[in-house]
Design an enzyme around this catalytic site. Structure first.
Site, PDB file in Angstrom:
ATOM      1  CG  ASP A  11      -1.755   1.277   1.342  1.00 23.62           C
ATOM      2  OD1 ASP A  11      -2.372   1.635   0.321  1.00 23.62           O
ATOM      3  OD2 ASP A  11      -1.782   1.912   2.404  1.00 23.62           O
ATOM      4  CB  SER A  12       0.248   4.756  -0.725  1.00 22.84           C
ATOM      5  OG  SER A  12      -0.940   4.875   0.032  1.00 22.84           O
ATOM      6  CE1 TYR A  43       2.717   5.089  -3.539  1.00 25.57           C
ATOM      7  CE2 TYR A  43       1.484   3.201  -4.362  1.00 25.57           C
ATOM      8  CZ  TYR A  43       2.651   3.731  -3.861  1.00 25.57           C
ATOM      9  OH  TYR A  43       3.747   2.922  -3.690  1.00 25.57           O
ATOM     10  N   GLY A  44      -2.853   8.728  -4.115  1.00 26.67           N
ATOM     11  CA  GLY A  44      -4.130   9.214  -4.665  1.00 26.67           C
ATOM     12  C   GLY A  44      -4.085  10.565  -5.346  1.00 26.67           C
ATOM     13  CB  CYS A  74      -3.114   0.702  -2.485  1.00 24.10           C
ATOM     14  SG  CYS A  74      -3.146   2.410  -3.025  1.00 24.10           S
ATOM     15  CG  ASN A  75      -9.583   0.994  -2.926  1.00 21.44           C
ATOM     16  OD1 ASN A  75     -10.510   0.401  -3.450  1.00 21.44           O
ATOM     17  ND2 ASN A  75      -9.287   0.852  -1.658  1.00 21.44           N
ATOM     18  CD  GLU A 158      -0.511   7.509   5.910  1.00 20.30           C
ATOM     19  OE1 GLU A 158       0.517   7.518   6.594  1.00 20.30           O
ATOM     20  OE2 GLU A 158      -0.787   6.606   5.092  1.00 20.30           O
ATOM     21  CB  CYS A 190      -9.783   5.172   0.013  1.00 21.68           C
ATOM     22  SG  CYS A 190      -8.211   5.724   0.705  1.00 21.68           S
ATOM     23  CG  HIS A 192      -5.257   5.576   4.082  1.00 20.85           C
ATOM     24  ND1 HIS A 192      -4.663   4.829   3.097  1.00 20.85           N
ATOM     25  CD2 HIS A 192      -4.248   6.216   4.728  1.00 20.85           C
ATOM     26  CE1 HIS A 192      -3.347   5.021   3.138  1.00 20.85           C
ATOM     27  NE2 HIS A 192      -3.078   5.860   4.122  1.00 20.85           N
TER      28      HIS A 192
HETATM   29  N1  DGL Z   1      -4.225   3.619  -0.034  1.00 18.13           N
HETATM   30  C1  DGL Z   1      -4.788   4.600  -0.936  1.00 18.13           C
HETATM   31  C2  DGL Z   1      -6.047   4.041  -1.573  1.00 18.13           C
HETATM   32  O1  DGL Z   1      -6.581   3.034  -1.132  1.00 18.13           O
HETATM   33  C3  DGL Z   1      -5.126   5.878  -0.236  1.00 18.13           C
HETATM   34  C4  DGL Z   1      -3.953   6.660   0.213  1.00 18.13           C
HETATM   35  C5  DGL Z   1      -3.200   7.295  -0.898  1.00 18.13           C
HETATM   36  O2  DGL Z   1      -3.712   8.180  -1.579  1.00 18.13           O
HETATM   37  O3  DGL Z   1      -2.074   6.884  -1.083  1.00 18.13           O
HETATM   38  O4  DGL Z   1      -6.528   4.617  -2.511  1.00 18.13           O
END
Ligand code: DGL
Length: 279
Positions: A11-12, A43-44, A74-75, A158, A190, A192
Site C-alpha cells: 500500500d502507499s 498515491y491518490g 491500495c485502491n 495517517e 480507499c 485508509h
Molecule cells: N491507499 C490509498 C487508496 O486506497 C489511499 C492513500 C493514498 O492516496 O495513497 O486509494
C-alpha cells in the site's frame, strides 16, 4: 499440499493494514509481508504513470521475498496499475476494487450506492464501472451510483485522528451530498477509510451499510489460495513481516493502535525506488 511461502501486500502507507487485518482473520495460518510506501504516499494525488511505476517497483520487492501471491492493498494502485501488475507478476495478483463492488451490490436494498475514494480512484471511474458490471451480472437494473472524492481523509488517517472532531467536521462536509442522495450503501473505496469508519458510520447514520473492501478482498484471497492449491495449512508459526520506505518507528507508532498490542514489530526500512522498471 501446503505452501508456507508468505502472501505479499503493498500500500502507499498504513491504509493497507485494513486489508492485512482481514486476511489474518480469514486465513490465520498464512505468513504475510507488508510493504508500506509511506515515504512516497499519498498515491491518490499522483499521476497514472507514477502510480504504475511505484506499484511495479513494489512488485519487484515483494517478488524478491519469494511471495506466493500479491495483494494490491491500495485502491488507487488497484485502479491504475492492476493490469500492468497482473501481466508482469509471476504469482497471482489480487486487487481490491472488484471484491468491494461485489459486496456493495449484494448489500444495497434501494440500489443507491455511494463510493468514497481518492481523487485518482474517482477520476478513473474504475469503481463505478466495476459496480455497474457486477450489478448487470446479478441482473440488477435499478443501480444508481454517487461518487465523492475525500482526499483529506487520507491525511487524517495517517495522522491517527481516527475519532476526532476535525475528522467529524470533515466527514460531515464530504458526505453531505451522499446523504442527500439517499444512498443505503457506502463503499469505502480507499484502504485508509476503514480507519475512520466509526466517524463515517456515525455521520451517515444507522441505515447505511459501510462496505469495507478489506473484508471482501480477504474472502477472495482465501478462495484463490485454495483454488490455486497454495494455502498454508497447520502453520504453527505464521510470520508477520513489515517494511516501510519511511521511518520504521513512525510506521509502528501509527499502526499499532489499529493492529493491536505489539503489532507491527520489527519493522524494517526499505526503499523500492532502486528497482528499474520500464512502462
Ligand atoms: N491507499 C490509498 C487508496 O486506497 C489511499 C492513500 C493514498 O492516496 O495513497 O486509494
Amino acid at each position: 499440499m501446503t505452501d508456507n511461502r508468505p502472501i505479499g501486500l503493498f500500500d502507499s502507507g498504513i491504509g493497507g493494514l485494513t486489508v492485512l487485518r482481514e486476511i489474518w482473520k480469514a486465513a490465520p495460518d498464512e505468513s504475510t509481508i507488508y510493504f508500506g510506501d509511506n515515504s512516497r504516499a499519498p498515491y491518490g494525488t499522483k499521476s497514472r504513470s507514477t502510480v504504475i511505476r511505484y506499484s511495479l517497483q513494489n512488485l519487484s520487492f515483494l517478488e524478491s521475498r519469494d511471495v506466493k501471491m500479491i495483494v494490491v492493498a491500495c485502491n488507487t494502485a488497484s485502479a491504475y496499475a492492476y493490469e500492468e501488475l497482473r501481466k508482469r507478476a509471476k504469482v497471482p495478483v489480487v486487487e481490491v476494487v472488484t471484491p468491494g463492488a461485489d459486496e456493495a451490490c449484494r448489500a444495497t436494498r434501494n440500489g443507491r450506492i455511494g463510493i468514497i475514494a481518492t481523487k485518482a480512484t474517482v477520476s478513473t471511474g474504475v469503481y463505478k464501472d466495476a459496480v455497474e458490471r457486477r450489478a448487470a451480472e446479478l441482473g440488477m437494473n435499478n443501480i444508481e451510483i454517487f461518487q465523492q472524492a475525500c482526499p483529506l481523509f487520507v491525511s487524517l488517517a495517517e495522522e491517527g485522528w481516527w475519532d476526532s472532531e476535525v475528522t467529524r467536521l470533515t466527514a460531515e462536509e464530504y458526505l453531505k451530498p451522499l446523504k442527500e442522495a439517499g444512498i443505503d450503501t457506502l463503499v469505502m473505496a480507499c484502504t485508509h477509510y476503514p480507519l475512520l469508519s466509526k466517524v463515517i458510520g456515525e455521520v451517515m447514520g444507522e441505515g447505511v451499510v459501510l462496505v469495507n473492501t478489506g473484508v471482501a478482498t480477504a474472502k477472495v484471497v482465501k478462495h484463490l489460495l485454495s483454488e490455486e492449491g497454495i494455502a498454508s495449512e497447520h502453520n504453527e508459526k505464521p510470520q508477520r513481516e513489515f517494511f516501510t520506505s519511511d521511518e520504521p518507528e513512525l510506521f509502528e507508532q501509527v499502526a499499532t493502535p489499529f493492529l493491536g498490542e505489539g503489532l507491527p514489530s520489527g519493522t524494517r526500512h526499505f526503499s523500492t525506488d532502486k528497482y528499474e522498471v520500464t512502462i
